[in-house]
Design a protein around this motif. Structure first.
Motif, PDB file in Angstrom:
ATOM      1  N   LEU A   1      -5.901 -55.713   5.499  1.00  0.00           N
ATOM      2  CA  LEU A   1      -4.622 -55.519   4.807  1.00  0.00           C
ATOM      3  C   LEU A   1      -4.470 -56.520   3.667  1.00  0.00           C
ATOM      4  O   LEU A   1      -4.056 -56.150   2.560  1.00  0.00           O
ATOM      5  N   ALA A   2      -4.812 -57.770   3.920  1.00  0.00           N
ATOM      6  CA  ALA A   2      -4.696 -58.807   2.891  1.00  0.00           C
ATOM      7  C   ALA A   2      -5.572 -58.473   1.688  1.00  0.00           C
ATOM      8  O   ALA A   2      -5.179 -58.689   0.536  1.00  0.00           O
ATOM      9  N   SER A   3      -6.745 -57.923   1.950  1.00  0.00           N
ATOM     10  CA  SER A   3      -7.645 -57.520   0.865  1.00  0.00           C
ATOM     11  C   SER A   3      -7.023 -56.407   0.023  1.00  0.00           C
ATOM     12  O   SER A   3      -7.119 -56.414  -1.204  1.00  0.00           O
ATOM     13  N   GLN A   4      -6.383 -55.452   0.679  1.00  0.00           N
ATOM     14  CA  GLN A   4      -5.719 -54.359  -0.039  1.00  0.00           C
ATOM     15  C   GLN A   4      -4.560 -54.885  -0.895  1.00  0.00           C
ATOM     16  O   GLN A   4      -4.380 -54.466  -2.041  1.00  0.00           O
ATOM     17  N   LEU A   5      -3.794 -55.800  -0.330  1.00  0.00           N
ATOM     18  CA  LEU A   5      -2.674 -56.382  -1.075  1.00  0.00           C
ATOM     19  C   LEU A   5      -3.177 -57.174  -2.274  1.00  0.00           C
ATOM     20  O   LEU A   5      -2.595 -57.110  -3.363  1.00  0.00           O
ATOM     21  N   ALA A   6      -4.265 -57.914  -2.079  1.00  0.00           N
ATOM     22  CA  ALA A   6      -4.845 -58.701  -3.170  1.00  0.00           C
ATOM     23  C   ALA A   6      -5.286 -57.795  -4.314  1.00  0.00           C
ATOM     24  O   ALA A   6      -5.076 -58.104  -5.492  1.00  0.00           O
ATOM     25  N   THR A   7      -5.884 -56.652  -3.974  1.00  0.00           N
ATOM     26  CA  THR A   7      -6.327 -55.699  -4.993  1.00  0.00           C
ATOM     27  C   THR A   7      -5.145 -55.186  -5.810  1.00  0.00           C
ATOM     28  O   THR A   7      -5.200 -55.114  -7.043  1.00  0.00           O
ATOM     29  N   LYS A   8      -4.060 -54.843  -5.132  1.00  0.00           N
ATOM     30  CA  LYS A   8      -2.868 -54.342  -5.820  1.00  0.00           C
ATOM     31  C   LYS A   8      -2.258 -55.414  -6.725  1.00  0.00           C
ATOM     32  O   LYS A   8      -1.803 -55.123  -7.831  1.00  0.00           O
ATOM     33  N   LEU A   9      -2.254 -56.644  -6.254  1.00  0.00           N
ATOM     34  CA  LEU A   9      -1.695 -57.734  -7.059  1.00  0.00           C
ATOM     35  C   LEU A   9      -2.549 -58.008  -8.285  1.00  0.00           C
ATOM     36  O   LEU A   9      -2.023 -58.256  -9.375  1.00  0.00           O
ATOM     37  N   ILE A  10      -3.862 -57.947  -8.122  1.00  0.00           N
ATOM     38  CA  ILE A  10      -4.764 -58.153  -9.252  1.00  0.00           C
ATOM     39  C   ILE A  10      -4.521 -57.097 -10.329  1.00  0.00           C
ATOM     40  O   ILE A  10      -4.470 -57.395 -11.520  1.00  0.00           O
ATOM     41  N   GLU A  11      -4.360 -55.854  -9.901  1.00  0.00           N
ATOM     42  CA  GLU A  11      -4.096 -54.774 -10.858  1.00  0.00           C
ATOM     43  C   GLU A  11      -2.758 -55.005 -11.559  1.00  0.00           C
ATOM     44  O   GLU A  11      -2.625 -54.758 -12.760  1.00  0.00           O
ATOM     45  N   LYS A  12      -1.768 -55.495 -10.822  1.00  0.00           N
ATOM     46  CA  LYS A  12      -0.450 -55.732 -11.408  1.00  0.00           C
ATOM     47  C   LYS A  12      -0.481 -56.908 -12.378  1.00  0.00           C
ATOM     48  O   LYS A  12       0.234 -56.929 -13.376  1.00  0.00           O
ATOM     49  N   ILE A  13      -1.320 -57.884 -12.102  1.00  0.00           N
ATOM     50  CA  ILE A  13      -1.475 -59.026 -12.995  1.00  0.00           C
ATOM     51  C   ILE A  13      -2.197 -58.597 -14.280  1.00  0.00           C
ATOM     52  O   ILE A  13      -2.212 -59.302 -15.267  1.00  0.00           O
ATOM     53  N   ASN A  14      -2.775 -57.404 -14.240  1.00  0.00           N
ATOM     54  CA  ASN A  14      -3.521 -56.846 -15.373  1.00  0.00           C
ATOM     55  C   ASN A  14      -4.916 -57.428 -15.510  1.00  0.00           C
ATOM     56  O   ASN A  14      -5.481 -57.431 -16.598  1.00  0.00           O
ATOM     57  N   LEU A  15      -5.447 -57.937 -14.409  1.00  0.00           N
ATOM     58  CA  LEU A  15      -6.858 -58.304 -14.430  1.00  0.00           C
ATOM     59  C   LEU A  15      -7.690 -57.030 -14.318  1.00  0.00           C
ATOM     60  O   LEU A  15      -8.802 -56.960 -14.791  1.00  0.00           O
ATOM     61  N   GLY A  16      -7.114 -56.045 -13.622  1.00  0.00           N
ATOM     62  CA  GLY A  16      -7.701 -54.709 -13.601  1.00  0.00           C
ATOM     63  C   GLY A  16      -8.966 -54.571 -12.780  1.00  0.00           C
ATOM     64  O   GLY A  16      -9.544 -55.520 -12.293  1.00  0.00           O
ATOM     65  N   ASP A  17      -9.399 -53.324 -12.639  1.00  0.00           N
ATOM     66  CA  ASP A  17     -10.574 -53.017 -11.833  1.00  0.00           C
ATOM     67  C   ASP A  17     -11.851 -53.583 -12.427  1.00  0.00           C
ATOM     68  O   ASP A  17     -12.827 -53.796 -11.717  1.00  0.00           O
TER      69      ASP A  17
END
Length: 213
Positions: free
Chosen positions: A173-189
Motif C-alpha cells: 500500500l505504501a508503495s502505491q501511495l508513493a507512486t501517486k504522490l510522485i505523479e502529483k509532485i510532477n516527477l511523473g512516470d
C-alpha cells in the motif's frame, strides 16, 4: 520643407498629448508589473505545494520503516489474553519488557509527532481519494502506536477489530501511495522505475562498479 513639416507635426502632437502619453506609459508599466507579480506569486505557490507534497511522501516512507517492529509487538500483546485470565498479569509484565526494548530503538513520541504532521499536511494539501488514502494510512499507524503504548487492545478492537495488515500488505500500500504522490509532485512516470529495473541495474552494473562481481 515637407519633411520638416511632418517632424514639426509629430513634435507638436507629442507636446500637446504629453500627459496622455505619460498616463498610457504608466498604465502599461503597471499592467506589466502586475502580471509579473501574479506570475511570481503562482510560481511561489506551486513551489510551496510541491514542497509539502514531498514532505508527505517522506512521511509515508518514514512510517513504513517502523511498521514491522510495531506489528510484531502487537502480536505479542494479543497473546497476553484477557485481563481475567489466570496468567494475564505475568504475560502483560513480559509484554511491557518487550515494549521497553522497542522504545530503546524507536522513539514512539517522535513517531507520533510524524503522524500528527502527516495528518495536517494530508488534510491541507491533498484532495479527494488520495487525501482519504493518506489519512487512513496515517490513522492506521495512530491506532497501532496507541494500542502498543497503552498495553491494551481496546483501541485496536474498536477501529481494527479485523486485525492489522501484514508487513507485506502495508508495504504494498505504501508503495502505491508513493507512486501517486510522485505523479502529483510532477516527477511523473519517467522518473519511476520498476523493481525489476533496479534489480537488473544492480546485478549487471552497480555490483560491477563496486567490483564485487
Amino acid at each position: 520643407m515637407k519633411k520638416h513639416m511632418e517632424i514639426y507635426g509629430v513634435l507638436k502632437f507629442l507636446s500637446d498629448n504629453a500627459n496622455l502619453i505619460t498616463s498610457f506609459t504608466a498604465i502599461g508599466a503597471l499592467v506589466i508589473s502586475t502580471i509579473a507579480i501574479i506570475k511570481a506569486s503562482q510560481d511561489n505557490k506551486k513551489q510551496i505545494i510541491v514542497g509539502k507534497l514531498e514532505e508527505i511522501y517522506e512521511l509515508v516512507c518514514y512510517l513504513i520503516v517502523e511498521y514491522e517492529e510495531l506489528y510484531e509487538l502487537l502480536l505479542k500483546l494479543e497473546t497476553c489474553g484477557a485481563e481475567d485470565d489466570d496468567n494475564y498479569l505475568e504475560a502483560i509484565e513480559n509484554y511491557k519488557l518487550e515494549l521497553k526494548k522497542v522504545k530503546k530503538k524507536i522513539d514512539l513520541n517522535e513517531l507520533f509527532n510524524k503522524i500528527i504532521r502527516l495528518h495536517v499536511l494530508g488534510n491541507s494539501y491533498l484532495s479527494k481519494e488520495l487525501r482519504l488514502e493518506i489519512l487512513e494510512y496515517n490513522f492506521l499507524f495512530e491506532c497501532l502506536i496507541t494500542t502498543v503504548q497503552n498495553c491494551k487492545l481496546t483501541r485496536k478492537n474498536k477501529d481494527y477489530n479485523e486485525g492489522f495488515p501484514t508487513t507485506e500488505n502495508i508495504r504494498s500500500l505504501a508503495s502505491q501511495l508513493a507512486t501517486k504522490l510522485i505523479e502529483k509532485i510532477n516527477l511523473g512516470d519517467n522518473r519511476r522505475s520498476k523493481r525489476s529495473d533496479y534489480k537488473k541495474y544492480r546485478d549487471n552494473v552497480f555490483k560491477q562498479k563496486l567490483k564485487i562481481i
